[in-house]
Structures are given as structure tokens and as C-alpha cells.
Design an enzyme around this catalytic site. Sequence first.
Site, PDB file in Angstrom:
ATOM      1  N   ASN A 279       0.807  -1.203   0.000  1.00 17.87           N
ATOM      2  CA  ASN A 279       0.000   0.000   0.000  1.00 17.87           C
ATOM      3  C   ASN A 279       0.848   1.264   0.000  1.00 17.87           C
ATOM      4  O   ASN A 279       0.595   2.209  -0.753  1.00 17.87           O
ATOM      5  CB  ASN A 279      -0.917  -0.010   1.232  1.00 17.87           C
ATOM      6  CG  ASN A 279      -2.156   0.838   1.039  1.00 17.87           C
ATOM      7  OD1 ASN A 279      -2.659   0.953  -0.081  1.00 17.87           O
ATOM      8  ND2 ASN A 279      -2.645   1.415   2.104  1.00 17.87           N
ATOM      9  N   GLU A 301      11.797  -4.986  -8.959  1.00 13.87           N
ATOM     10  CA  GLU A 301      11.451  -6.408  -8.989  1.00 13.87           C
ATOM     11  C   GLU A 301      10.097  -6.656  -9.634  1.00 13.87           C
ATOM     12  O   GLU A 301       9.920  -7.635 -10.351  1.00 13.87           O
ATOM     13  CB  GLU A 301      11.425  -6.965  -7.563  1.00 13.87           C
ATOM     14  CG  GLU A 301      12.745  -6.909  -6.861  1.00 13.87           C
ATOM     15  CD  GLU A 301      12.591  -7.176  -5.374  1.00 13.87           C
ATOM     16  OE1 GLU A 301      13.295  -8.064  -4.885  1.00 13.87           O
ATOM     17  OE2 GLU A 301      11.765  -6.517  -4.720  1.00 13.87           O
ATOM     18  N   ASN A 391       7.428 -12.714   6.168  1.00 11.56           N
ATOM     19  CA  ASN A 391       7.535 -13.175   4.780  1.00 11.56           C
ATOM     20  C   ASN A 391       8.969 -13.536   4.407  1.00 11.56           C
ATOM     21  O   ASN A 391       9.240 -14.596   3.891  1.00 11.56           O
ATOM     22  CB  ASN A 391       7.003 -12.116   3.808  1.00 11.56           C
ATOM     23  CG  ASN A 391       5.532 -11.817   4.026  1.00 11.56           C
ATOM     24  OD1 ASN A 391       4.761 -12.705   4.358  1.00 11.56           O
ATOM     25  ND2 ASN A 391       5.141 -10.573   3.847  1.00 11.56           N
ATOM     26  N   LYS A 415      -0.994  -2.514  15.390  1.00 14.87           N
ATOM     27  CA  LYS A 415      -1.924  -3.116  16.354  1.00 14.87           C
ATOM     28  C   LYS A 415      -2.696  -2.051  17.134  1.00 14.87           C
ATOM     29  O   LYS A 415      -2.767  -2.063  18.364  1.00 14.87           O
ATOM     30  CB  LYS A 415      -1.167  -4.032  17.327  1.00 14.87           C
ATOM     31  CG  LYS A 415      -0.568  -5.274  16.696  1.00 14.87           C
ATOM     32  CD  LYS A 415      -1.627  -6.287  16.318  1.00 14.87           C
ATOM     33  CE  LYS A 415      -1.001  -7.565  15.782  1.00 14.87           C
ATOM     34  NZ  LYS A 415      -2.028  -8.545  15.354  1.00 14.87           N
TER      35      LYS A 415
END
Length: 511
Positions: A279, A301, A391, A415
Amino acid sequence: MFSKARILCPVLKQKVMSAEAAAALIPAGANVGMSGFTGAGYPKAVPNALAERIKEHNTQIDPNTGEKPFRINVWTGASTAPELDGKLAEVDGIEMRLPFQSDPICRDRINTGKMNYVDLHLSEVAPYAWSGFFGNMDVAVIEVVGIREDGSLIPSSSLGNNKVWIEQADKIILEVNYKQNARLEGMHDVYYGTALPPNRKPIMLTDPAQRIGEAYLRCDTDKVIAVVETNSPDRNSPFKPSDEVSKRIAEHILAFFEDEIKRGRLPAELLPLQSGVGNIPNAVLEALDSGPYKNLTSYTEVIQDGMLKMLKSGTLAMASATAFSLSPEGIEEFDKNIEFYRNKILLRPQDISNHPEIARRLGVIAMNGLIEADIYGNVNSTHIMGSRMMNGIGGSGDFARNGYLSIFMSPSTAKGGSISAIVPMVSHVDHTEHDVKIIVTEQGLADLRGLSPRQRALEIIDKCAHPDFKEQLRDYFERACASGRGMHTPHLLNEALSWHQRFEETGSMLA
């Protein structure tokens, strides 16, 4: 099932079979190289059929015999999709995974110790494979757009490590995907001049638009054991409009670019852009597209929706990458106007798209996300609370260490405000303070170039920390300075990771 128009090689026409038959040719314990990069160009049918075969086998194991489960080792370019990673992980079919993943089932198995995971800089995967560090590759499963008369392959929507897998594998399974646009042919630049030390030669690429290789993948037809026809789309995540936090981060970065241009440290056309997926990077691309810029270039990439818009408007003159990462709307736009994009996009193998030598030569502006940064500029981009893999490092390290500018971006909290992205000491280090030049949150931008550690700390706390955590960070820093333990990089060792411990115990980093 399908027209054979995309399989023109007579020898390989004779090897067409079902996905189930092809999957039966992959033995337990095999090292399997799969195509795919950020949800593009991955095989769709064979991994699914293999997962069903593994499931059937593993559910029939008698625990009293000591028979081992059927698992394979999976090597890819980067992340793939639920049809590959998710399906195989769900049936406990992956023993070891490399070099990057984003699948929630894979992530859970990695973090519960049920799957081994090797997290690598993406530029290093090919040299590791060439050197044999991973062992021998038994089978490569590669998606292609088509097969030419001579057996050479028309690459799909990603190149990733496909060239390396095809060269290294003992056996090859090809998936010819009719859903991929046939007009992708010619948009690839496959370079075959790489070598290991001491035989390396300079890669003569001096401009993102420059072609240095071939449009097709070479393939030894004797190694091909199966050809499977498919008609399935890539995983296409919906494009998310930029939120206010992302927009503010983008505004800080654009203001920084404008100032750098005024100071003569960046040209008016900037330098080739590298952008991570997500985003915030897309918000930066949107902001650039609405600004005064024209004829920018990208050496990155992945091609994202924002880059298509920039190419269409003329903000971006061309984009070099190794894969697409488009939303359904982006795919529709690309397919509809593929002739326009044909001369503006080049897809390269990831050992070239991420090559440190080229990133340094071109002076890439690297823009990537972070999980957390500490007050001295060290960045964690992979681990939650120090131990749990998210990831992977992906290509961020390739560009951060070697680019002209390394920019790391994040909201200042997570959070719901209970976690600060700026902490006294990161719980895991992926990018050291020596490789991090700029840190940006919605609060502001900290330019760390030329600053000592204590100067960096003050800059990061002042510019990037959320107001809820500023005083807490200042208090830590001041007490660390007053401790007398050393003034170069002051730390309180008994408190450096206390914020993470507090969160795990109470659910908040706030004192």
C-alpha cells in the site's frame, strides 16, 4: 483439451499429459524448483495435483511403521500463491522452502517449527544454486506462455529464477498456460552471461531500458519429461486505495525528492526507482504520478498497478522488473493495452533485476517497507517480536546496500497503537544502520546520511516516532547516555528489548 498452437516443438508435443500424470513423476524428498514471483507466473496445475497425491499418501501412513511423510523441498523466485505454497503446506508436503514466501499456512508451519525455511537475498539464490549449496535440483516445474519450434520457451508473467532452474534441473515439467497473454512474447530479456568467480565479467547494463540478453528461455528438450496445458489466471490481489497514513508518508518522500533536486543531489528525472510491494509503495507511485515528474525510469522487482498508471501518463518512461504484481483491474488494463506497454516494460531474470553491481551502477532509489526500526537506524523487515517470520527479506537488501538511496517506510504504530515501529533496539536485524539512509513514517522523514549514532537517534525520535512513544524513547536514550557504558551507541542492555517483552506480557509497548 486446448489448441496445440502454443506447443510448436514436435518432440515436446508428444510429451503432453495430465497434471496428475506429471505430478506422479516427482518423487518424495525431491528438490523441486518452481517458477513464480509475487503471485505471477507460477505453475497452477502440477502443484495442486502433487498436493493431492501427497495427501493421499500421508493419510495412509501407519504410524507404527516409522514411515516418513511424503515431502519435497520447494525453491522458487519469491512468493507464489495458495495453489502452490498453500496447497502443499496444507498437506504437510514441504520439508524446506526458499527463498521468500507470503502464504499464511506456510508462515504458520515455519513459525511452529514444522517447515524449514531459508530466507535469502533474492540476488543470491542463483549463485547459491550454481555453486551447489542447496544440493542437486531434481525437477523444475516452470510455467510458460508457449513452446517454440526449436524447443525454446516463451516466458510467462514472471522470470524469477526460471533460467537457473531450467539449467540446473535434471528433469523439467512445463506448464503451458493459455490464460497468459500470448503477446507477452518479446517482453523478456534473458541474460546468459553470468558466471561464478573467478570467471565473472561485468554485466554491461547502463540503462534500465537496455536489452542485454535474449527474448526466450533456452531449454534442453531431452530433460523435459512432461508438458501440461493449463488455462488459469495468476493470483491477483485487489488494489487497495491509499489510506491517509500512506498518503502522508508519500508526501514526506516527495518533499524530500524536491529538496534533493534543488540541492543538486538528484536530477530532475530522479534516478531509477525500486519499489517494494504494498500500500505505501503504491501511494508513493500515485503521488509521483500526480507531481511534476516526467520520463522517470524504474529498475525494480515487480510491476505494480501504480507503475502501469505512470507509464500511461508519461510520468514513467519505462520499467524493468522480473515479474508483474497486478490487481484484476491491472491485469485487465495490461491485456487491453499490451501493445502500448510492450516497448515500455522489460522482464529480466532476478539475478539481473536484483544484481548488486547494476543497482550500484544505476544509482537506484530503493523504497521498501519495515516492521520496525531502532533509534540508531537498524531495520527489521522480516520478524515479528524477534522470532516469528513474516515473509522474508526478499530483494530489499539487494537494493538497500547498493542503491544510491535506501528509503524504509512504515506507519509509526501497529496493532491499534499498541506497538511502536520505532523501538530502542530492533528484535531482529535485516538491514544494519550502515545500509539505511532514510526512515519515513507518517510523522516525518529522518535523513540519516552523515550522522553519528547519537545524532541519528535524536533525528529518528524527533521525526519518525509516534507522539505516544516519543517521550518514552527520549527517556530511554537519555538514560542510556547517562549510564556511562559508552557514548558511541548508548544502550541499556537490560532494557533494550524490554518494549517487546512488555508487549508480549501486557499486549502493549506503552509503559
